[in-house]
Scaffold this active site. Structure first.
Site, PDB file in Angstrom:
ATOM      1  N   CYS A   1       1.273  -3.257  15.376  1.00 37.72           N
ATOM      2  CA  CYS A   1       1.424  -2.980  13.906  1.00 37.72           C
ATOM      3  C   CYS A   1       0.684  -3.970  13.074  1.00 37.72           C
ATOM      4  O   CYS A   1       0.669  -5.107  13.137  1.00 37.72           O
ATOM      5  CB  CYS A   1       2.966  -2.869  13.448  1.00 37.72           C
ATOM      6  SG  CYS A   1       3.024  -2.484  11.843  1.00 37.72           S
TER       7      CYS A   1
ATOM      8  N   CYS B   1      -1.798   5.767  10.017  1.00 42.27           N
ATOM      9  CA  CYS B   1      -0.565   5.289  10.302  1.00 42.27           C
ATOM     10  C   CYS B   1      -0.755   3.607  11.161  1.00 42.27           C
ATOM     11  O   CYS B   1      -1.633   3.634  11.774  1.00 42.27           O
ATOM     12  CB  CYS B   1       0.149   6.144  11.395  1.00 42.27           C
ATOM     13  SG  CYS B   1       1.904   5.567  11.605  1.00 42.27           S
TER      14      CYS B   1
ATOM     15  N   CYS C   1       6.461  -5.934  15.282  1.00 37.24           N
ATOM     16  CA  CYS C   1       5.947  -4.927  16.550  1.00 37.24           C
ATOM     17  C   CYS C   1       4.428  -5.135  16.859  1.00 37.24           C
ATOM     18  O   CYS C   1       3.903  -5.509  15.866  1.00 37.24           O
ATOM     19  CB  CYS C   1       6.255  -3.448  15.968  1.00 37.24           C
ATOM     20  SG  CYS C   1       7.946  -3.234  15.417  1.00 37.24           S
TER      21      CYS C   1
ATOM     22  N   SER D   1      12.105   6.215   8.031  1.00 37.17           N
ATOM     23  CA  SER D   1      11.654   5.722   9.471  1.00 37.17           C
ATOM     24  C   SER D   1      12.051   4.633   9.799  1.00 37.17           C
ATOM     25  O   SER D   1      11.548   3.619   8.998  1.00 37.17           O
ATOM     26  CB  SER D   1       9.968   5.954   9.429  1.00 37.17           C
ATOM     27  OG  SER D   1       9.668   5.368  10.935  1.00 37.17           O
TER      28      SER D   1
ATOM     29  N   HIS E   1       8.372   4.427  20.728  1.00 37.02           N
ATOM     30  CA  HIS E   1       7.223   3.812  21.061  1.00 37.02           C
ATOM     31  C   HIS E   1       6.965   3.407  22.430  1.00 37.02           C
ATOM     32  O   HIS E   1       6.248   3.058  23.235  1.00 37.02           O
ATOM     33  CB  HIS E   1       6.718   2.627  20.066  1.00 37.02           C
ATOM     34  CG  HIS E   1       6.513   2.979  18.820  1.00 37.02           C
ATOM     35  ND1 HIS E   1       5.768   4.183  18.373  1.00 37.02           N
ATOM     36  CD2 HIS E   1       7.024   2.262  17.521  1.00 37.02           C
ATOM     37  CE1 HIS E   1       5.666   4.095  17.043  1.00 37.02           C
ATOM     38  NE2 HIS E   1       6.495   3.144  16.482  1.00 37.02           N
TER      39      HIS E   1
ATOM     40  N   SER F   1      10.890   4.857  15.003  1.00 35.89           N
ATOM     41  CA  SER F   1       9.727   4.590  15.712  1.00 35.89           C
ATOM     42  C   SER F   1      10.137   3.915  17.075  1.00 35.89           C
ATOM     43  O   SER F   1      10.754   2.900  17.509  1.00 35.89           O
ATOM     44  CB  SER F   1       9.217   3.166  15.033  1.00 35.89           C
ATOM     45  OG  SER F   1       8.812   3.531  13.681  1.00 35.89           O
TER      46      SER F   1
ATOM     47  N   CYS G   1       6.376  -7.356   6.817  1.00 35.72           N
ATOM     48  CA  CYS G   1       7.553  -6.855   7.699  1.00 35.72           C
ATOM     49  C   CYS G   1       8.018  -8.107   8.580  1.00 35.72           C
ATOM     50  O   CYS G   1       7.159  -8.594   9.181  1.00 35.72           O
ATOM     51  CB  CYS G   1       7.153  -5.634   8.443  1.00 35.72           C
ATOM     52  SG  CYS G   1       8.738  -5.020   9.420  1.00 35.72           S
TER      53      CYS G   1
ATOM     54  N   GLU H   1       0.750  -1.151   0.034  1.00 39.55           N
ATOM     55  CA  GLU H   1      -0.137  -0.005   0.055  1.00 39.55           C
ATOM     56  C   GLU H   1       0.621   1.390   0.056  1.00 39.55           C
ATOM     57  O   GLU H   1       1.784   1.407   0.407  1.00 39.55           O
ATOM     58  CB  GLU H   1      -0.808  -0.027   1.257  1.00 39.55           C
ATOM     59  CG  GLU H   1      -1.970  -1.396   1.032  1.00 39.55           C
ATOM     60  CD  GLU H   1      -2.913  -1.090   2.072  1.00 39.55           C
ATOM     61  OE1 GLU H   1      -4.037  -1.623   1.655  1.00 39.55           O
ATOM     62  OE2 GLU H   1      -2.698  -0.974   3.255  1.00 39.55           O
TER      63      GLU H   1
ATOM     64  N   CYS I   1       3.514   8.403   1.421  1.00 34.30           N
ATOM     65  CA  CYS I   1       4.104   7.338   2.328  1.00 34.30           C
ATOM     66  C   CYS I   1       4.093   5.955   1.438  1.00 34.30           C
ATOM     67  O   CYS I   1       3.341   5.544   0.763  1.00 34.30           O
ATOM     68  CB  CYS I   1       2.907   6.996   3.348  1.00 34.30           C
ATOM     69  SG  CYS I   1       3.525   5.915   4.548  1.00 34.30           S
TER      70      CYS I   1
HETATM   71  S1  SF4 Z   1       6.087  -0.866  13.171  1.00 35.54           S
HETATM   72 FE1  SF4 Z   1       7.391  -0.783  11.336  1.00 35.54          FE
HETATM   73  S2  SF4 Z   1       9.294  -2.268  11.927  1.00 35.54           S
HETATM   74 FE2  SF4 Z   1       7.555  -2.696  13.131  1.00 35.54          FE
HETATM   75  S3  SF4 Z   1       6.347  -4.272  12.360  1.00 35.54           S
HETATM   76 FE3  SF4 Z   1       5.418  -2.637  11.839  1.00 35.54          FE
HETATM   77  S4  SF4 Z   1       6.384  -2.070   9.811  1.00 35.54           S
HETATM   78 FE4  SF4 Z   1       7.724  -3.466  10.841  1.00 35.54          FE
END
Ligand code: SF4
Length: 362
Positions: free
Chosen positions: A118, A338, A115, A196, A220, A218, A111, A91, A104
């Site tokens: 996410c 996001c 995380c 990022s 967090h 990132s 990924c 996307e 973006c």
């Molecule tokens: S926040 Fe970024 S690094 Fe973490 S799982 Fe999602 S896409 Fe991957």
């Protein structure tokens, strides 16, 4: 074998032309046609000799990825599902604002970093995107937005914040960013291209040397125990190492600060004590903060922080003298906000399968 010229930055294109017995300056011409004018048909490249155009037509193509689906939000945000073959899609999101237009861009199909909050991480991982698939997102978005090559830019900023960890696909991401920065192609300034990362420390050092652009991290979580849990790469590169890498990065960065992104998870990382811990860990890094109210997705296991808690958190950081923005949620109605990007991932890690089983049992 047919070569896709969108896979080359100008240096690689110059090598390609030399390899087929042509002058390297053809690379600059070709970059302009492909990226500035958005032309994919060699026949339309009128200042390139006809014999060369015919030769190229036999052995090369300019092949951007195709768009599987386009969605337009009520607030003007647009999202494209880009088909990258074998049942996979990534996307790309365009966010128009008064003074800029930000694209973006995704760097991987899914990924691998997992995380916990996410949506992309939940999908698992299939593969890295090629250069043509990364820069192709800019190419496709410019076309869809009807950009006039003689007019102003519609896309003024690019953020490498879509699906994937861009530094885990280092070579292809850097080659694609070189094309974004190239005056013959998109001509964006380094300050307007932001990468990022979740904190791949050795790759941050490489990026500083090879292609320093604006940096977002990132973060967090404000301590290792919590970050180990919600951003697992922290177990490999803990916060102290990450902060030192940020300091080193700033020696060559086009901006004199790092943007720390912090997703606000209700009851997890959003207390006043967390804000104070955050101030403590960033004290040696010139920075700004971007607070991101969590965008829920099915079975995420998290809730968005309460507005009062986000305000309290923000105020503690601001009272310490920091610039803090709380990200407005854009494109929520089309799942373009996001952390919501999911695409279509043929997961090779089997992570999504494990989760489905766990969720079925729970
Ligand atoms: S926040 Fe970024 S690094 Fe973490 S799982 Fe999602 S896409 Fe991957």
């Amino acid at each position: 074998m047919t070569v896709n010229l969108l896979n080359f930055n100008q240096a690689a294109l110059a090598e390609y032309f030399q390899g087929i017995g042509e002058k390297p300056f053809r690379a600059k011409q070709m970059m302009r046609w492909m990226h500035h004018f958005g032309v994919s048909d060699f026949g339309e490249m009128t200042d390139i000799a006809k014999a060369l155009r015919e030769k190229l037509a036999k052995e090369a193509v300019v092949a951007p990825p195709s768009v599987h689906l386009e969605q337009i939000s009520e607030d003007g945000t647009r999202k494209w599902l880009i088909d990258v073959g074998a049942g996979n899609g990534v996307e790309t999101v365009f966010i128009p604002e008064d003074d800029r237009g930000t694209l973006c861009v995704s760097s991987q199909v899914g990924c691998a970093l997992d995380c916990t909050f996410c949506s992309t991480g939940r999908q698992g991982f299939n593969r890295n995107l090629s250069v043509s698939e990364i820069i192709g997102q800019l190419w496709v978005a410019n076309k869809a937005l009807g950009r006039d090559p003689k007019g102003d830019r519609i896309i003024s900023n690019v953020v490498m914040m879509g699906m994937g960890e861009p530094l885990a696909n280092f070579d292809n991401v850097v080659a694609a960013m070189n094309i974004m920065l190239d005056d013959s192609a998109y001509g964006l300034s380094r300050r307007r291209v932001t990468l990022s990362t979740s904190g791949m420390v050795p790759a941050m050092d490489r990026l500083r040397e090879e292609c320093p652009v604006a940096l977002a991290v990132s973060l967090h979580a404000p301590n290792d125990a919590l970050r180990d849990e919600i951003v697992p790469i922290n177990r490999k590169y803990p916060i102290a190492q990450l902060m030192a890498a940020c300091q080193r990065y700033l020696e060559k960065a086009p901006r004199d600060f790092v943007t720390f992104e912090y997703v606000m998870l209700d009851g997890v990382n959003d207390t006043a004590e967390h804000a104070r811990q955050l101030l403590n860990i960033v004290q040696d890094v010139p920075c700004k903060f971007n607070l991101i109210p969590f965008n829920p997705f099915p079975n995420s296991g998290y809730d968005t922080s309460k507005p009062d808690n986000i305000r309290r958190f923000r105020d503690i950081l601001m009272q310490a003298g920091y610039v803090v923005t709380t990200r407005k949620t854009r494109g929520e109605d089309i799942d373009a906000a996001c952390g919501q990007l999911a695409g279509k991932v043929q997961d090779k890690t089997k992570r999504s399968l494990r989760r489905i089983k766990v969720e079925a049992v729970a």
